[in-house]
Design an enzyme around this catalytic site. Structure first.
Site, PDB file in Angstrom:
ATOM      1  N   LEU A 362      31.971 132.641  65.631  1.00 40.80           N
ATOM      2  CA  LEU A 362      31.438 131.325  65.990  1.00 40.80           C
ATOM      3  C   LEU A 362      32.094 130.750  67.233  1.00 40.80           C
ATOM      4  CD1 LEU A 362      31.302 129.690  62.442  1.00 40.80           C
ATOM      5  CD2 LEU A 362      29.385 130.614  63.764  1.00 40.80           C
ATOM      6  N   GLY A 363      33.324 131.145  67.512  1.00 38.43           N
ATOM      7  CA  GLY A 363      34.022 130.615  68.676  1.00 38.43           C
ATOM      8  C   GLY A 363      35.420 131.173  68.774  1.00 38.43           C
ATOM      9  N   GLY A 365      39.469 130.149  70.490  1.00 36.11           N
ATOM     10  CA  GLY A 365      40.339 129.166  71.117  1.00 36.11           C
ATOM     11  C   GLY A 365      41.722 129.739  71.321  1.00 36.11           C
ATOM     12  N   GLY A 366      42.679 128.853  71.751  1.00 30.87           N
ATOM     13  CA  GLY A 366      44.037 129.316  71.985  1.00 30.87           C
ATOM     14  C   GLY A 366      44.715 129.798  70.717  1.00 30.87           C
ATOM     15  N   PHE A 367      44.262 129.304  69.553  1.00 30.84           N
ATOM     16  CA  PHE A 367      44.859 129.679  68.268  1.00 30.84           C
ATOM     17  C   PHE A 367      44.367 131.034  67.794  1.00 30.84           C
ATOM     18  CE2 PHE A 367      41.020 127.236  67.700  1.00 30.84           C
ATOM     19  CZ  PHE A 367      40.266 128.060  66.894  1.00 30.84           C
ATOM     20  N   GLY A 368      43.122 131.423  68.140  1.00 36.13           N
ATOM     21  CA  GLY A 368      42.522 132.644  67.631  1.00 36.13           C
ATOM     22  C   GLY A 368      41.005 132.541  67.600  1.00 36.13           C
ATOM     23  N   LYS A 384      38.849 130.267  60.059  1.00 33.53           N
ATOM     24  CA  LYS A 384      39.662 130.101  61.268  1.00 33.53           C
ATOM     25  C   LYS A 384      40.875 131.013  61.167  1.00 33.53           C
ATOM     26  CE  LYS A 384      41.235 126.225  64.116  1.00 33.53           C
ATOM     27  NZ  LYS A 384      41.393 124.740  64.117  1.00 33.53           N
ATOM     28  N   ASP A 481      41.966 114.544  70.321  1.00 34.99           N
ATOM     29  CA  ASP A 481      41.059 115.463  71.008  1.00 34.99           C
ATOM     30  C   ASP A 481      39.618 115.238  70.569  1.00 34.99           C
ATOM     31  OD1 ASP A 481      40.512 117.417  72.892  1.00 34.99           O
ATOM     32  OD2 ASP A 481      40.800 119.083  71.505  1.00 34.99           O
TER      33      ASP A 481
END
Length: 671
Positions: A362-363, A365-368, A384, A481
């Site tokens: 799905l997406g 980011g910096g976390f994974g 996530k 954010d």
């Protein structure tokens, strides 16, 4: 080079008892390095500079040679004032040399060049016609010039090709006839001198003013026009020493030369777009006493070498111990927090996501990575997964666990459970079939789904979610954010605030927090946070105001709006408000919905939320009341914050070095 090597060593033992001694030794060894490795100020076609040799200006103030920025081993040719922490110009900023085998020389075509480890040209002064017997000289002003050996003319100079810094007597010019402009551009980061996001040029040459740009296209600050003495829009640039002049070729230039000869001053842009103003007291040694200095140097070399060896060993032992303790603490803390949540086995999640297949992604980011999945009972989930290599991601990941596991509201994303097996760390959320708000709102086709009633429901839902975070939950949470991509939509298009990786829990007696580690999304951050690191619930109010204006207008805050100049959505809305034409802001898809008065009221609420002064913004309690009670009259909005305040645009530095590392330093302020 000795300087960069010793700097890296010192930074690993911050807080260690021998740190201050090492600093003194480093200063002495730097003097040795400059004396033993410096050549004269002129370079001929028969000479070259091989890393780490340098040349110095005749006044011994400027050096030219190879250097490495912080936190990188890449080598660049640059000019610096006194030491490598004060770099004013970089040659091969886009093509670093990967090791210490680089060469700076005059090539066979007469140009200055930088050669890499393969003797390939990675940078050239690129003058089309210059004699092969040309010479180069580093002047006392810090200007590197290339001189044609036949005519004696200066055919190239570093002052005409600035990096991120201006020095006294350096002209920043723009030509009325040719349109050619010199541009001072920020570094991409403190460890990467390639061209960054911010720059400044001299514009509007009939009444010259400095304009600061983002990505060379969108202005974010102006100095105001030059009135013959000062730039009228900038108190910080009203000091004497600035001057504007004209050249015969049609160029208009800005130059500064502050009258205080006891100090050296530079101005420029840092990687965050701030206009930095740095100065040093001149304390050049008398030849500045060389015999005495050589005796001191000899002693310093012996003592310094022994001290460095001892401290290096002790620091290695200390660092290894601290690293092991920190890893164990994070691991234990992570395990405890995750075990407070409902546990789902890794095997079940692997089955639910088809072994985390890319088609279910799905997406990222910096976390994974986030994956879509379906449990055996048919429930759809979003998984996530934390990247094992992301230290910063782990902090945000655990922060999200600490925050959202304690919250429950219809307008907040629901955390279902977690997985903590071995090195795997995953959070499981309810799946949002309509993804995020930005996928509809900013798509010219998809946004037709969002009629005004649906948009208004989303506005109200987000407002109530923020009110819960700020006031109604047992913890006071600042999201930090809030933006369209972090508003998820369920099957009925109900909004749910997500991504609490940057959220902060406030104590009961806290009203505002100051952090040196500003994190979030540019365009949604209020000026007091972006420029000073100050955040409070009014920071979320500002972000909500930007989001509200986006929902009404149907375009991003960073889009283009005006034919004459580039404006943010907030700036464009403020312009229309003052022109009594705010109705033009409304998205054409909802302009004829029959709810014009309600839409205009929402715009006014949005402008109240993005006012420049934080204390003048309404609380989310007041915002929810304004939205639900249309009989209450709204106050007119005051100046909105569509650009950083001028007083925050400057960053003054003294001659003392400093660093901002990845540690968050937080100051608490009571009510």
């Amino acid at each position: 080079m000795l300087n960069s090597t010793f700097h890296k060593l010192i930074t690993t033992i911050m807080g260690f008892s021998c740190y201050m001694y090492l600093v003194n030794v480093l200063l002495l060894l730097s003097s040795i390095y400059f004396d033993l490795n410096s050549a004269k100020s002129t370079l001929t076609s028969a000479q070259f500079i091989r890393d780490p040799v340098i040349i110095t200006s005749d006044n011994d103030a400027f050096r030219l040679g190879f250097f490495s920025p912080n936190n990188t081993s890449n080598r660049y040719v640059g000019i610096w004032y006194l030491d490598e922490s004060n770099v004013i110009w970089v040659a091969n900023k886009f093509d670093p040399v990967k090791d210490s085998s680089g060469i700076f020389t005059i090539y066979e075509d007469g140009n200055l060049v930088v050669l890499n480890e393969l003797k390939q040209v990675v940078w050239s002064s690129n003058v089309s016609t210059v004699a092969s017997n040309s010479t180069a000289q580093l002047l006392d002003s810090g200007n590197l010039i290339l001189i044609d050996g036949t005519t004696g003319d200066t055919v190239w100079e570093s002052f005409q090709h600035p990096s991120d810094t201006m020095v006294p007597k350096m002209k920043l010019s723009s030509n009325k006839i040719t349109g050619k402009k010199m541009r001072v551009s920020s570094w991409k980061s403190l460890s990467d001198p390639s061209t960054g996001f911010y720059s400044l040029t001299l514009e509007r040459l009939n009444a010259p003013e400095l304009i600061f740009w983002v990505n060379e296209s969108r202005p974010y600050w102006r100095s105001g026009p030059w009135n013959g003495k000062i730039f009228i829009g900038s108190l910080a640039m009203s000091t004497t020493g600035w001057s504007v002049g004209n050249e015969e070729d049609g160029s208009v230039y800005l130059v500064f030369n502050f009258p205080d000869n006891s100090s050296f001053t530079t101005v420029g842009l840092d990687p965050q777009g701030k206009f930095k103003f740095a100065y040093w007291n001149k304390r050049l040694e008398n030849k500045d006493n060389k015999r005495v200095k050589r005796v001191i140097i000899a002693v310093a070399v012996i003592v310094g070498t022994i001290a460095l060896a001892a401290c290096a060993y002790l620091s290695w032992k200390l660092t290894a111990k601290q690293t092991g303790s920190r890893k164990k603490m994070i691991k234990d803390k992570t395990q405890v927090k995750l075990e407070e949540l409902p546990l789902v086995s890794f095997e079940k999640l692997a089955t639910a996501t088809n072994n985390f297949h890319s088609s279910n992604m799905l997406g990222r980011g910096g976390f994974g990575v986030v994956y879509k999945g379906k449990l055996q009972d048919g429930q759809e989930i979003a998984v996530k997964m934390l990247s094992r290599a992301s230290v910063q991601g782990l902090e945000q990941f655990m922060n999200e666990v600490a925050v959202i596991s304690k919250l429950q509201h219809r307008n907040l994303i629901k955390l279902i459970g977690c997985c903590a097996e071995g090195e795997e760390k995953m959070l499981i959320y309810e799946f949002m079939p309509n993804k995020s708000l930005d996928t509809f709102l900013f798509d010219p086709i998809q946004k037709s789904v969002l009629d005004w009633r649906k948009r208004y429901d989303i506005i109200e839902g987000v407002a109530r979610g923020l009110l819960y975070l700020h006031k109604d939950s047992r913890l006071k949470i600042i999201h930090r954010d809030l933006k369209a991509s972090n508003i998820l939509l369920d099957g009925q298009m109900n909004p749910k605030i997500s991504d609490f990786g940057l959220a902060r829990i406030f104590k009961d007696n806290e009203d505002q927090v100051n952090t040196r580690r500003v994190m979030g999304t540019y365009g949604y951050m209020p000026p007091e946070y972006a420029m000073k690191g100050l955040f409070s619930e009014k920071s979320d109010v500002y972000s909500f105001g930007v989001l509200l204006l986006e929902i009404v207008n149907g375009k991003r805050n960073t889009s283009f709006y005006d034919n004459e100049e580039t404006l943010s959505l907030v700036e464009f809305a403020w312009k229309l408000w003052n022109e009594d034409n705010i109705i033009s802001l409304i998205d054409q898809d909802i302009a004829n919905s029959g709810y014009e008065n309600q839409i205009l009221r929402c715009i006014q609420i949005g402008l109240l939320c993005v006012q420049e002064v934080a204390r003048e913004r309404p609380t989310m309690t007041a915002v929810v009341s304004m939205l639900s009670n249309e009989s209450v009259n709204l106050p007119p909005p005051r100046q909105v914050a569509f650009i950083p305040p001028r007083k925050n645009l400057w960053s003054e530095e003294s001659q003392q070095p400093y660093s901002i590392n990845s540690v968050t330093v937080t100051d608490m302020q009571g009510r």
